[in-house]
Design an enzyme around this catalytic site. Structure first.
Site, PDB file in Angstrom:
ATOM      1  N   ARG A   1       0.844  -1.209   0.000  1.00 36.23           N
ATOM      2  CA  ARG A   1       0.000   0.000   0.000  1.00 36.23           C
ATOM      3  C   ARG A   1       0.868   1.243   0.000  1.00 36.23           C
ATOM      4  O   ARG A   1       0.568   2.244  -0.616  1.00 36.23           O
ATOM      5  CB  ARG A   1      -0.920   0.012   1.219  1.00 36.23           C
TER       6      ARG A   1
ATOM      7  N   ASP B   1      -0.666  -6.446  -2.866  1.00 34.62           N
ATOM      8  CA  ASP B   1      -2.035  -6.121  -2.482  1.00 34.62           C
ATOM      9  C   ASP B   1      -2.667  -5.399  -3.654  1.00 34.62           C
ATOM     10  O   ASP B   1      -2.035  -5.216  -4.696  1.00 34.62           O
ATOM     11  CB  ASP B   1      -2.066  -5.284  -1.191  1.00 34.62           C
TER      12      ASP B   1
ATOM     13  N   HIS C   1      -7.102  -9.316  -2.756  1.00 36.55           N
ATOM     14  CA  HIS C   1      -6.024  -8.341  -2.571  1.00 36.55           C
ATOM     15  C   HIS C   1      -4.990  -8.455  -3.693  1.00 36.55           C
ATOM     16  O   HIS C   1      -3.788  -8.406  -3.446  1.00 36.55           O
ATOM     17  CB  HIS C   1      -5.332  -8.551  -1.217  1.00 36.55           C
TER      18      HIS C   1
ATOM     19  N   ASP D   1      -7.085 -13.621   3.161  1.00 42.25           N
ATOM     20  CA  ASP D   1      -8.060 -12.840   3.926  1.00 42.25           C
ATOM     21  C   ASP D   1      -9.028 -12.083   3.011  1.00 42.25           C
ATOM     22  O   ASP D   1      -8.712 -11.776   1.869  1.00 42.25           O
ATOM     23  CB  ASP D   1      -7.337 -11.838   4.837  1.00 42.25           C
ATOM     24  N   GLU D   2     -10.199 -11.787   3.566  1.00 44.88           N
ATOM     25  CA  GLU D   2     -11.163 -10.816   3.037  1.00 44.88           C
ATOM     26  C   GLU D   2     -11.554 -11.022   1.576  1.00 44.88           C
ATOM     27  O   GLU D   2     -11.697 -10.054   0.828  1.00 44.88           O
ATOM     28  CB  GLU D   2     -10.605  -9.390   3.231  1.00 44.88           C
TER      29      GLU D   2
ATOM     30  N   TRP E   1      -6.006 -12.863  13.140  1.00 44.89           N
ATOM     31  CA  TRP E   1      -5.949 -11.394  13.243  1.00 44.89           C
ATOM     32  C   TRP E   1      -7.290 -10.858  13.716  1.00 44.89           C
ATOM     33  O   TRP E   1      -7.381 -10.219  14.744  1.00 44.89           O
ATOM     34  CB  TRP E   1      -5.510 -10.761  11.911  1.00 44.89           C
TER      35      TRP E   1
ATOM     36  N   TYR F   1      -1.708  -4.936  15.938  1.00 41.67           N
ATOM     37  CA  TYR F   1      -1.786  -4.079  14.745  1.00 41.67           C
ATOM     38  C   TYR F   1      -1.222  -2.703  15.083  1.00 41.67           C
ATOM     39  O   TYR F   1      -1.893  -1.869  15.678  1.00 41.67           O
ATOM     40  CB  TYR F   1      -3.234  -3.997  14.248  1.00 41.67           C
ATOM     41  N   PHE F   2       0.011  -2.489  14.666  1.00 44.07           N
ATOM     42  CA  PHE F   2       0.697  -1.251  15.025  1.00 44.07           C
ATOM     43  C   PHE F   2       0.370  -0.113  14.050  1.00 44.07           C
ATOM     44  O   PHE F   2       0.923   0.975  14.158  1.00 44.07           O
ATOM     45  CB  PHE F   2       2.213  -1.472  15.111  1.00 44.07           C
ATOM     46  N   ASP F   3      -0.529  -0.370  13.098  1.00 38.66           N
ATOM     47  CA  ASP F   3      -0.987   0.754  12.265  1.00 38.66           C
ATOM     48  C   ASP F   3      -2.078   1.532  12.990  1.00 38.66           C
ATOM     49  O   ASP F   3      -2.418   2.644  12.580  1.00 38.66           O
ATOM     50  CB  ASP F   3      -1.487   0.283  10.893  1.00 38.66           C
TER      51      ASP F   3
ATOM     52  N   TRP G   1       0.466  -2.319   8.894  1.00 40.20           N
ATOM     53  CA  TRP G   1      -0.238  -2.078   7.629  1.00 40.20           C
ATOM     54  C   TRP G   1      -0.012  -0.633   7.231  1.00 40.20           C
ATOM     55  O   TRP G   1       0.233   0.227   8.094  1.00 40.20           O
ATOM     56  CB  TRP G   1      -1.740  -2.350   7.799  1.00 40.20           C
ATOM     57  N   THR G   2      -0.139  -0.353   5.937  1.00 42.23           N
ATOM     58  CA  THR G   2       0.133   1.025   5.496  1.00 42.23           C
ATOM     59  C   THR G   2      -0.983   1.592   4.631  1.00 42.23           C
ATOM     60  O   THR G   2      -0.769   2.582   3.937  1.00 42.23           O
ATOM     61  CB  THR G   2       1.471   1.096   4.721  1.00 42.23           C
TER      62      THR G   2
END
Ligand code: ACM
Ligand code: ZN
Length: 717
Positions: free
Chosen positions: A156, A185, A245, A308-309, A375, A400-402, A452-453
């Site tokens: 990202r 992604d 993704h 995921d997702e 997660w 999650y450090f974002d 995540w970014t």
């Protein structure tokens, strides 16, 4: 006599060891002995061949601390030796002994030498010193978990090779040993694949003209990163997302998705439903080729396959996917994803690799050999461990450090779809789910932090210096230290107050290394009208004000206790020993809540920054504050200045869209008197991860000297 006097003076000249060791992560056993070792210009690093890369690291650190090059030889007063007879210390354990005669670091494997070296470095004084003394001691240590990971989302927001190497240094200092690189992604494909050059030519870049941005790692870059990591006992695990993704790949090769439609590279964050088509043979040729090149680049035992997702809308409408589903007798699309996952697992098994995926793959049906990374669904952790799957814990609320550490004024904005992840939240949790047998508990093989970014995509300040460190380091530090201790130190040896005490020196180490860490707020103790403070960093100070203004580096120092009459006006900050870096501002709940009736603070307007008798658009970042569809109220509250504020219009924008999502056009003002100063905005079109901006058209009625606060509140669904 003379000799004794000389030796005594040598000892006093060198910086004395600190009274506490402040080691992070906390080792298994530390036995302090009497005496000390003087590390001066006579020191030689004596290493065996196996430990030589670690000896090179050590000599680099010594140069930075003492300003001197240190000789590396086969014998010396600092010895480093791999010794297989120490097998009881496990694959990554080590033994470190400091005596007046020298330093001895030994371990059954190279990994342990690197880990021990990090502990050794933490025994040094902070700052630059030509020589120093080290306390005599013996440390025996080994990690609680084998997988101590950090994920970096370079898709990202592209972080170049230099930043990845820097990030590896941060990880190594914390004895973290897996870098999970989120290489692919919807918004970017970041690894060169020789057979499919458009993946990076097209999928590696987005936007047009001056707004164009992106990048990718060449295969030579990857080899360099893998080797740099290996010298630091870090394995790089690549993630190749599938089936979702993957829009960046679909933009490069439209035949990878069900419809074959040509898309352009997205410049905003969203999750595409253009999955790899599960029914076309070409998908399998592609995946097999890509995984082949990937395995040749990354020697990691695991390859992360995402999972995921996945939204199945396109699969449901695709004749090829439906035919495959019927042929295989599968009940639904989830089962089709399960089949795809097992096929990929089979391709990788032939190359001697295992798969690892996000918790969704467990629900699609996987074999017990697949690694599961929970997660979103904490329940998946227990279920996976019970089925015998290796589990790497990456739960959002701890890992999650974002997410920012707080919602305080001035905090860097990160993800907003869950509450902030405080340092304590990152520390105070047990990775082993409850209700497991001792055998099942062993399936939890580790923990991982995730950076995540997707929120970085929209930060214009990242386009200028200091670039990715601004957000990357800030969101990672100090929470990586909490993660490191969760991963390394056994649950029974951990306590948050003890950790924060040791962190006081860790922050100074971060400063010495030049890392852009988040300095914590002072800890304040109130007793009636008396306030005292604990400074969270060694050598730092607490600065305060009592007149309602924001404290700065030159505000008075809070020593001992101060008497405060109006707590709404009391504010304090931490000031680092460098006299420059400050924390966010502590303010009392009363001060923070002064305007609570109007909701959460969206921002401020300042004298000179608003229109002078004519409306000027001023923007406020409402990401995280607009958190679902519904009706929101934005209120303007004047706090000072010669002019009242007039407001003509308030709009809300999503991402970089140019058409407003909601608008309220009416004239209002706020000053000595106020009239119609609240604006109502009906949001229909909320998207997870999207950026929201409030644009206000505001001005002072006779000039631009006006100040105040803008607040936002949701008033109905
Ligand atoms: C994830 O955050 N989608 C794994
Ligand atoms: Zn299809």
């Amino acid at each position: 006599m003379l000799l004794t006097a000389l030796m005594a003076s040598a000892l006093t000249l060198a910086t004395q060891p600190p009274a506490t060791l402040s080691l992070i992560p906390k080792p298994v056993s530390v036995t302090q002995a009497s005496g000390a070792f003087v590390l001066d210009e006579h020191v030689v690093i004596g290493t065996d061949t196996a430990s030589r890369p670690a000896a090179t690291l050590l000599s680099g650190w010594l140069k930075a601390t003492t300003g001197r090059a240190t000789k590396i030889a086969s014998k010396g007063s600092i010895t480093m030796k791999v010794n297989p007879s120490l097998a009881k210390l496990g694959a990554e354990g080590y033994q470190l002994e400091v005596s007046p005669k020298g330093v001895s670091l030994s371990a059954p494997k190279y990994a342990g030498i690197v880990n021990g070296l990090q502990t050794f470095r933490q025994l040094w004084p902070t700052g630059k010193v030509p020589k120093f003394t080290l306390p005599a001691l013996k440390i025996e240590d080994q990690p609680a978990y084998a997988w101590r990971g950090m994920m970096l989302d370079v898709s990202r927001y592209f972080m170049d090779k230099a930043y990845v190497l820097h990030f590896l240094d941060i990880m190594a200092a914390h004895k973290l040993n897996v870098l999970h690189l989120h290489l692919i992604d919807d918004q970017g494909w970041r690894v060169e694949i020789k057979k499919y050059p458009k993946l990076t030519e097209i999928g590696g870049f987005r936007g047009e003209g001056a707004a164009r941005e992106g990048g990718f790692y060449t295969q030579a870059d990857i080899k360099e990163m893998v080797a740099y990591a290996a010298a630091r006992n870090i394995t790089i695990v690549p993630e190749i997302e599938l089936p979702a993704h993957t829009l960046s790949a679909v933009c490069a090769y439209p035949w990878l998705a069900c419809t074959g439609k040509q898309h352009t590279m997205p410049t905003t964050h969203f999750i595409s439903d253009d999955l790899y088509c599960a029914g076309k043979a070409t998908t399998w040729t592609f995946l097999s080729d890509v995984l082949g090149e990937l395995c040749a680049l990354f020697p990691s035992p695991y390859i992360h396959i995402g999972g995921d997702e996945a939204k199945y809308t396109k699969w449901k409408a695709c004749p090829d996917c439906q035919k495959k589903k019927t042929e295989l007798g599968l009940a639904d699309e989830k089962a089709l994803q399960g089949w795809m996952t097992r096929e990929v697992e089979a391709i990788l098994a032939k190359k001697g690799r295992r798969i690892l995926g996000w918790d969704e793959i467990l629900r699609c049906g996987v074999s017990p050999t697949a690694g599961i990374m929970p997660w979103a669904d904490p329940k998946a952790a227990g279920d996976a461990a019970r089925s015998g799957n290796p589990v790497m814990m990456a739960l959002t609320d701890h890992c999650y450090f974002d997410f920012p550490e707080s919602k305080l004024r001035g905090e860097l904005q990160g993800a907003g779809w869950r509450p902030p992840v405080t340092l304590q939240a990152a520390y105070d949790w047990n990775p082993v789910p409850t209700g497991l047998t001792p055998e099942q508990q062993k399936n939890v093989i580790g923990v991982q932090g995730c950076l995540w970014t997707d929120m970085f995509l929209h930060k214009p300040e990242l386009k200028t210096n200091p670039g990715p460190a601004l957000y990357g380091d800030y969101f990672t530090l100090p929470r990586a230290a909490a993660l490191a201790e969760v991963a390394w130190t056994s649950q029974s040896q951990r306590s948050f107050p003890d950790f924060t005490e040791r962190m006081k020196r860790q922050y100074v180490r971060y400063s010495d290394y030049g890392w852009n860490f988040r300095l914590p707020l002072p800890e304040l103790v109130r007793n009636g009208n008396q306030v005292s403070a604990v400074c969270p960093i060694e050598g730092g100070t607490v600065r305060y004000t009592t007149d309602g203004t924001d404290p700065t580096a030159s505000s008075p120092e809070l020593k001992g206790t101060v008497t405060v009459t109006r707590f709404e006006d009391f504010k304090a900050i931490t000031l680092a020993p460098d006299g420059k870096r400050t924390s966010l501002i502590f303010e009392t709940v009363a001060a923070a809540n002064q305007f609570k009736q109007y909701g959460t603070k969206l921002g401020e307007w300042k004298s000179g920054k608003v229109g002078d008798r004519k409306p000027l658009p001023v923007e406020f970042d409402a990401t995280g504050l607009i958190s679902s569809d519904g009706t929101y109220q934005v209120t303007f509250v004047y706090t000072g200045g010669r002019e009242r504020l007039d407001i003509d219009k308030v709009e809300v924008f999503r991402n970089a869209e140019t058409t407003a999502l909601a608008t309220d056009t009416h004239h209002g003002f706020t000053g000595g008197a106020k009239k119609d100063n609240a604006y109502t905005l009906k949001i229909n079109g909320y998207q997870t991860g999207a950026r929201f901006t409030v644009r206000a058209h505001i001005y002072g009625d006779e000039g631009s000297d006006s100040n105040g606060v803008v607040l936002i509140k949701k008033i109905s669904d």
